[in-house]
Design a protein around this motif. Structure first.
Motif, mmCIF file in Angstrom:
data_model
loop_
_atom_site.group_PDB
_atom_site.id
_atom_site.type_symbol
_atom_site.label_atom_id
_atom_site.label_comp_id
_atom_site.label_asym_id
_atom_site.label_seq_id
_atom_site.Cartn_x
_atom_site.Cartn_y
_atom_site.Cartn_z
ATOM 1 N N GLN A 1 34.786 50.047 37.773
ATOM 2 C CA GLN A 1 34.054 49.330 38.811
ATOM 3 C C GLN A 1 33.804 47.886 38.398
ATOM 4 O OE1 GLN A 1 33.433 50.405 41.836
ATOM 5 N NE2 GLN A 1 32.469 48.456 42.402
ATOM 6 N N ARG B 1 37.000 45.897 38.726
ATOM 7 C CA ARG B 1 37.355 45.602 40.108
ATOM 8 C C ARG B 1 36.469 44.490 40.686
ATOM 9 N NH1 ARG B 1 38.146 51.236 43.284
ATOM 10 N NH2 ARG B 1 39.563 50.018 44.585
ATOM 11 N N ASP C 1 45.384 47.466 45.123
ATOM 12 C CA ASP C 1 45.293 46.364 44.168
ATOM 13 C C ASP C 1 46.484 45.432 44.364
ATOM 14 O OD1 ASP C 1 45.083 44.683 42.000
ATOM 15 O OD2 ASP C 1 44.447 46.257 40.624
#
Length: 466
Positions: free
Chosen positions: A191, A194, A224
């Motif tokens: 997380q 990202r 992505d």
């Protein structure tokens, strides 16, 4: 936090300066060190920002080797931390290291139109202050394979993939889980990664012909769109990269190999982070002895876990005790090397026919590039995934022991069987032939006009173009 820049602080204004930010452990340092030399060979100043002790080890590797003139563009920026803090709190050490890195990057940014930062993905947590530098581009280096990256993200994001589902079904509890490898905090890290806004691209120690499927699948399923550069194998970035090892040309292990038949020797080494128990050492010795095959076994303890400590990995005096009379009984057939051995040259020697390994990704890439099949013995983190990739996807290796039984001592009989299978059966020879085919693909890919070579040129253009 003291900063000692061994290259000096009076820098001329450059179009581009590269700051290399490794995770300060040797399995992570080595590939970025090779990448640094490759970038420096394009007449681009590269500053290697790491703890003084770790940089000291890397500087020693450049002593007495045939250095490319462009190595003069490689500068070691030595960062130190208070020992009392480092010894009591590893996370505090990394926080302080991160502050030093950000301070140094701020200074470097004033001497260039663009500061390119290539950081180990694990360092993201500690270099948040880079956000305040206006003229930077950041690239994240992932030390593990695309297969690992995809497999772990897939588990966390619950991605459906028929091919992967079939593989998991076939392997059952032998397919590793995030919990059994990376632990409970990987989801938090993913997380955080990202949410990292500075990332201009991802750099991998791999090549597309090997892992293209997983690169594409990851991009699709994880949504992505970050550019990815596969620049590996990193040890083949420079045509003269083997010169880093040329001072080992007379190493006793190579003299031993010179006297052996082709593909007759298995190389046994578990990297720099694995210490086997005494009971396990005894079983491994017995298994190698009973196999009746020739071997070179690197016997050593794991490196010191303290990040501020000089490693001295090439002169480490391990305290591993071998069974009484073992070396005498295998004399002429087996060789024990204590401390350091020239792994890349051993794997590249025509007499080496197999590699018993912990299956760290650096070792996998070296073994694949040299066309050597693997008897895999994973210990932790990405290694069990690499084992699946090597044994079940590429089919260039076998598992020494089941991952589901990893808490047990691996018995001599299993070690003996793995050696005999890899080194003395048609099954092992088929794996060897597949490994050689992959090796040839790699060599074609990194040669001029090859896909990997074009990718290298694309990356250099990306970091230098306005």
């Amino acid at each position: 936090m003291a900063i000692n820049n061994s290259s000096g602080d009076n820098l001329q204004l450059n179009e581009v300066i590269v700051a290399m930010v490794p995770w300060p452990e040797h399995g992570h340092l080595n590939p970025l060190f090779l990448l640094s030399r490759f970038i420096a060979s394009h007449n681009i100043p590269v500053h290697f920002l790491c703890l003084t002790a770790r940089n000291h080890d890397l500087k020693k590797r450049l002593q007495g080797v045939r250095r490319n003139v462009t190595d003069e563009n490689l500068h070691f920026c030595d960062l130190s931390v208070p020992k009392t803090e480092a010894e009591s709190d590893k996370d505090l050490l990394l926080e302080n290291l991160g502050k030093s890195i950000c301070e140094k990057c701020h200074l470097l940014s004033k001497n260039t139109k663009r500061l390119v930062i290539i950081n180990d993905c694990l360092m993201i947590t500690y270099i948040r202050d880079l956000h305040s530098i206006p003229n930077i581009k950041c690239y994240s280096f992932h030390f593990f394979s695309s297969f690992v990256r995809y497999s772990t993200f897939r588990q966390i994001l619950h991605i459906v993939d028929e091919d992967q589902d079939k593989l998991v079904q076939e392997l059952g509890d032998e397919f590793p889980t995030v919990e059994s490898t990376f632990g409970p905090h990987l989801e938090e890290y993913i997380q955080e990664e990202r949410e990292w806004k500075l990332n201009s691209g991802v750099v991998l120690n791999s090549f597309r012909e090997l892992e293209d499927k997983y690169l594409d699948s990851f991009a699709i399923h994880a949504e992505d769109i970050t550019p990815v550069w596969c620049l590996g194998p990193f040890h083949m970035l420079l045509e003269s990269s083997v010169d880093l090892l040329n001072r080992s040309a007379q190493h006793v292990s190579l003299e031993f190999l010179d006297k052996q038949d082709a593909n007759s020797v298995i190389f046994v080494s578990f990297g720099t982070t694995t210490t086997l128990s005494q009971e396990q050492v005894n079983e491994l010795a017995l298994g190698l002895e009973q196999s009746s095959h020739k071997f070179i076994w690197v016997v050593r303890d794991a490196d010191d876990e303290r990040l501020d400590t000089e490693n001295n990995s090439e002169g480490k005096d391990g305290k591993v005790v071998l069974p009484e009379g073992f070396e005498e009984r295998v004399e002429g057939r087996g060789m024990v090397v204590r401390n350091w051995a020239p792994q890349l040259e051993i794997l590249g020697h025509p007499s080496t026919g197999g590699f018993m390994s912990h299956c760290g990704w650096n070792s996998c890439m070296e073994s694949i590039s040299m066309g050597v099949p693997i008897a895999s013995w994973p210990v932790h983190v990405d290694q069990p995934y690499n084992t699946v990739f090597i044994t079940n996807v590429l089919k260039i290796g076998i598992s020494v022991w089941k991952w589901s039984r990893r808490e047990e001592i691996v018995p001599a009989a299993a070690i003996e069987k793995a050696v005999k299978t890899l080194m003395g059966t048609p099954e092992g020879e088929e794996m060897r032939q597949r490994a050689v085919e992959l090796s040839n693909k790699i060599k074609n890919s990194v040669s001029h006009g090859g896909l990997a070579r074009k990718e290298m040129e694309s990356f250099i253009s990306n970091i230098t173009d306005n």
